[in-house]
Scaffold this motif. Structure first.
Motif, PDB file in Angstrom:
ATOM      1  N   ALA A   1      92.375  26.600  45.206  1.00 37.51           N
ATOM      2  CA  ALA A   1      93.263  25.941  44.252  1.00 37.51           C
ATOM      3  C   ALA A   1      94.131  26.952  43.518  1.00 37.51           C
ATOM      4  O   ALA A   1      95.337  26.756  43.355  1.00 37.51           O
ATOM      5  CB  ALA A   1      92.442  25.117  43.258  1.00 37.51           C
ATOM      6  N   ASP A   2      93.519  28.062  43.079  1.00 35.80           N
ATOM      7  CA  ASP A   2      94.296  29.066  42.355  1.00 35.80           C
ATOM      8  C   ASP A   2      95.302  29.748  43.260  1.00 35.80           C
ATOM      9  O   ASP A   2      96.409  30.099  42.820  1.00 35.80           O
ATOM     10  CB  ASP A   2      93.365  30.101  41.728  1.00 35.80           C
ATOM     11  N   SER A   3      94.967  29.920  44.533  1.00 35.15           N
ATOM     12  CA  SER A   3      95.910  30.573  45.455  1.00 35.15           C
ATOM     13  C   SER A   3      97.145  29.730  45.671  1.00 35.15           C
ATOM     14  O   SER A   3      98.234  30.250  45.920  1.00 35.15           O
ATOM     15  CB  SER A   3      95.225  30.857  46.801  1.00 35.15           C
ATOM     16  N   ARG A   4      97.010  28.404  45.528  1.00 37.78           N
ATOM     17  CA  ARG A   4      98.167  27.515  45.687  1.00 37.78           C
ATOM     18  C   ARG A   4      99.075  27.518  44.464  1.00 37.78           C
ATOM     19  O   ARG A   4     100.233  27.102  44.553  1.00 37.78           O
ATOM     20  CB  ARG A   4      97.691  26.099  46.003  1.00 37.78           C
ATOM     21  N   VAL A   5      98.571  28.002  43.342  1.00 38.27           N
ATOM     22  CA  VAL A   5      99.399  28.104  42.140  1.00 38.27           C
ATOM     23  C   VAL A   5     100.461  29.184  42.314  1.00 38.27           C
ATOM     24  O   VAL A   5     101.579  29.055  41.819  1.00 38.27           O
ATOM     25  CB  VAL A   5      98.522  28.401  40.906  1.00 38.27           C
ATOM     26  N   PHE A   6     100.119  30.245  43.050  1.00 38.65           N
ATOM     27  CA  PHE A   6     101.007  31.386  43.217  1.00 38.65           C
ATOM     28  C   PHE A   6     101.600  31.375  44.620  1.00 38.65           C
ATOM     29  O   PHE A   6     100.897  31.194  45.609  1.00 38.65           O
ATOM     30  CB  PHE A   6     100.248  32.690  42.966  1.00 38.65           C
ATOM     31  N   LYS A   7     102.908  31.588  44.697  1.00 36.04           N
ATOM     32  CA  LYS A   7     103.609  31.494  45.971  1.00 36.04           C
ATOM     33  C   LYS A   7     103.949  32.881  46.517  1.00 36.04           C
ATOM     34  O   LYS A   7     104.343  33.790  45.770  1.00 36.04           O
ATOM     35  CB  LYS A   7     104.908  30.685  45.809  1.00 36.04           C
ATOM     36  N   SER A   8     103.787  33.029  47.831  1.00 39.62           N
ATOM     37  CA  SER A   8     104.202  34.247  48.520  1.00 39.62           C
ATOM     38  C   SER A   8     105.728  34.259  48.622  1.00 39.62           C
ATOM     39  O   SER A   8     106.387  33.229  48.416  1.00 39.62           O
ATOM     40  CB  SER A   8     103.588  34.282  49.918  1.00 39.62           C
ATOM     41  N   PRO A   9     106.336  35.403  48.962  1.00 35.29           N
ATOM     42  CA  PRO A   9     107.798  35.428  49.140  1.00 35.29           C
ATOM     43  C   PRO A   9     108.280  34.404  50.157  1.00 35.29           C
ATOM     44  O   PRO A   9     109.332  33.777  49.972  1.00 35.29           O
ATOM     45  CB  PRO A   9     108.067  36.864  49.608  1.00 35.29           C
ATOM     46  N   GLU A  10     107.508  34.220  51.235  1.00 33.02           N
ATOM     47  CA  GLU A  10     107.909  33.247  52.257  1.00 33.02           C
ATOM     48  C   GLU A  10     107.835  31.817  51.709  1.00 33.02           C
ATOM     49  O   GLU A  10     108.701  30.985  51.986  1.00 33.02           O
ATOM     50  CB  GLU A  10     107.014  33.376  53.486  1.00 33.02           C
ATOM     51  N   GLU A  11     106.807  31.545  50.929  1.00 29.39           N
ATOM     52  CA  GLU A  11     106.687  30.219  50.313  1.00 29.39           C
ATOM     53  C   GLU A  11     107.828  29.967  49.322  1.00 29.39           C
ATOM     54  O   GLU A  11     108.385  28.865  49.258  1.00 29.39           O
ATOM     55  CB  GLU A  11     105.348  30.078  49.606  1.00 29.39           C
ATOM     56  N   LEU A  12     108.180  30.984  48.557  1.00 27.88           N
ATOM     57  CA  LEU A  12     109.273  30.829  47.592  1.00 27.88           C
ATOM     58  C   LEU A  12     110.586  30.561  48.310  1.00 27.88           C
ATOM     59  O   LEU A  12     111.404  29.752  47.843  1.00 27.88           O
ATOM     60  CB  LEU A  12     109.382  32.075  46.716  1.00 27.88           C
ATOM     61  N   ASP A  13     110.817  31.220  49.436  1.00 30.98           N
ATOM     62  CA  ASP A  13     112.025  30.938  50.224  1.00 30.98           C
ATOM     63  C   ASP A  13     112.052  29.487  50.685  1.00 30.98           C
ATOM     64  O   ASP A  13     113.093  28.827  50.660  1.00 30.98           O
ATOM     65  CB  ASP A  13     112.097  31.862  51.437  1.00 30.98           C
ATOM     66  N   LEU A  14     110.898  28.991  51.110  1.00 34.66           N
ATOM     67  CA  LEU A  14     110.813  27.611  51.571  1.00 34.66           C
ATOM     68  C   LEU A  14     111.007  26.639  50.408  1.00 34.66           C
ATOM     69  O   LEU A  14     111.692  25.619  50.540  1.00 34.66           O
ATOM     70  CB  LEU A  14     109.469  27.371  52.255  1.00 34.66           C
ATOM     71  N   MET A  15     110.416  26.939  49.251  1.00 35.30           N
ATOM     72  CA  MET A  15     110.614  26.095  48.074  1.00 35.30           C
ATOM     73  C   MET A  15     112.082  26.062  47.663  1.00 35.30           C
ATOM     74  O   MET A  15     112.611  25.009  47.283  1.00 35.30           O
ATOM     75  CB  MET A  15     109.753  26.611  46.909  1.00 35.30           C
ATOM     76  N   ARG A  16     112.743  27.204  47.731  1.00 27.98           N
ATOM     77  CA  ARG A  16     114.166  27.252  47.380  1.00 27.98           C
ATOM     78  C   ARG A  16     114.992  26.414  48.351  1.00 27.98           C
ATOM     79  O   ARG A  16     115.904  25.690  47.960  1.00 27.98           O
ATOM     80  CB  ARG A  16     114.661  28.707  47.383  1.00 27.98           C
ATOM     81  N   HIS A  17     114.640  26.473  49.639  1.00 28.64           N
ATOM     82  CA  HIS A  17     115.377  25.715  50.656  1.00 28.64           C
ATOM     83  C   HIS A  17     115.226  24.208  50.447  1.00 28.64           C
ATOM     84  O   HIS A  17     116.218  23.472  50.453  1.00 28.64           O
ATOM     85  CB  HIS A  17     114.884  26.102  52.048  1.00 28.64           C
ATOM     86  N   VAL A  18     113.999  23.744  50.245  1.00 30.29           N
ATOM     87  CA  VAL A  18     113.795  22.301  50.118  1.00 30.29           C
ATOM     88  C   VAL A  18     114.374  21.790  48.800  1.00 30.29           C
ATOM     89  O   VAL A  18     114.861  20.648  48.729  1.00 30.29           O
ATOM     90  CB  VAL A  18     112.307  21.932  50.285  1.00 30.29           C
TER      91      VAL A  18
END
Length: 363
Positions: free
Chosen positions: A36-53
């Motif tokens: 659960a805590d690991s999902r709170v923090f995003k990796s650079p790749e996850e942040l790129d995907l969040m920015r895209h969507v």
């Protein structure tokens, strides 16, 4: 094996399997906390995907804003958003059921479900609150735009008052949002901006309170914003990790108890910021029946806004080392909104409101 019929005519049932965990080899309680805590923090790749969507969802919002007209239904707004997201960006599904709340329906916070299924016909002059987000490769956006649908393509004076209050609430949060800041303090900052604007409009008075901070302590802000400021977002729209052990516990009281986290902000967290100002009859009536709150509310003035619904603005953003970055590229200022619903260019040639932290707005 697929179920099949035996000679006796009975349906085949596969053998029952038993699964056992060897004691001590798998600590599911600890594993839950870690995941659960690991999902709170995003990796650079996850942040790129969040920015895209978030960006493609923003473009779908802009299309829906432009095409919305009096006489349309709320479900047509939902359909336009979903079509644009799928047709141009390949988003086969939405992150959640769309809230297309127009006119008085915007006072229903989680409108759009089966009991209130986006089935209202938009009237000329209605304010529309559209809470919609696409999902792409299992990560979702959660964005809300509020705008008038009218033949004039303009806000009315009352709509300007409420919209300005919510926009200033967003700006007040972005001003302080950074590592080390409490999410509860961000919520209070939003309440303060809304109350200050309600005071300017004559809906709220200090009475015997010495300042707006005292009104916040009395929970007068929750009369207009009864929900929490926002939530973690990622694989789930309302993502996990809000109240894990070792972090601040849930606060009590109207509004604050609805916060989906009370954590201290850290770099690479991804959240929504979604202040709102609504005129919900039952909430207003309860407040007017409470002497401690009623003295601060101007009932006759508030009555002028009853039935108008409300306004919410919601952005997806990430916490950076020195502040935050906003991934949502929707029109936010009144001039921007009126430009878009009037058919003007978007995205703009320059960002007129850098305090919104829309780093990727200008293409």
């Amino acid at each position: 094996l697929l179920p099949s019929h035996s000679d006796s005519g009975n349906v085949y049932e596969p053998p029952k399997m038993e699964y056992k965990c060897v004691a001590g080899l798998l600590d599911t309680e600890l594993l839950f906390k870690v995941i659960a805590d690991s999902r709170v923090f995003k990796s650079p790749e996850e942040l790129d995907l969040m920015r895209h969507v978030a960006d493609l969802s923003s473009q779908s919002h802009v299309y829906t804003m432009r095409e919305s007209k009096p006489g349309m239904t709320e479900w047509q707004q939902e359909a336009m958003f979903n079509h644009y997201s799928y047709f141009y960006f390949g988003c086969r599904i939405a992150g959640y059921t769309a809230i297309c709340a127009c006119g008085p329906n915007a006072a229903t916070l989680h409108y759009g479900h089966a009991g209130a299924p986006n089935d209202f016909t938009i009237k000329d002059g209605d304010m529309c609150l559209l809470d919609m987000g696409s999902e792409y490769h299992c990560y979702g956006a959660d964005i809300t735009c509020s705008f008038p649908v009218s033949s004039t393509k303009k806000f009315t004076e009352k709509q300007r008052i409420v919209y300005t209050a919510v926009l200033e609430a967003q700006l007040s949060v972005y001003e302080i949002l950074a590592p080390g800041v409490s999410w509860v303090d961000c919520h209070r900052a939003a309440e303060k901006a809304i109350l200050e604007n309600m005071m300017k409009a004559g809906l709220v008075v200090l009475a015997d309170a010495k300042d707006v901070e005292e009104l916040i302590e009395k929970r007068v802000g929750a009369v207009f914003m009864p929900h929490g400021l926002g939530h973690f977002i990622g694989i789930d729209t309302h993502d996990v990790g809000g109240y894990l052990e070792g972090h601040p516990k849930r606060h009590e009281g109207p509004g604050l108890s609805k916060l989906r986290t009370a954590r201290i902000m850290q770099e690479n967290m991804c959240l929504t910021v979604e202040p709102g100002c609504y005129f919900i009859d039952c909430v207003i009536d309860d407040a007017l029946a409470d002497p401690n709150k009623a003295k601060h509310l101007v009932a006759d003035k508030i009555a002028e806004f009853r039935g108008t619904g409300g306004v919410r603005l919601e952005d997806v953003l990430a916490i950076t080392a020195d502040g935050c970055v906003n991934y949502t590229n929707c029109p936010r200022t009144i001039d921007e909104v009126e430009c878009v619903i009037g058919g003007g260019k978007w995205p703009p040639a320059q960002d007129v409101e850098p305090r919104l932290r829309r780093k990727f707005l200008v293409k």
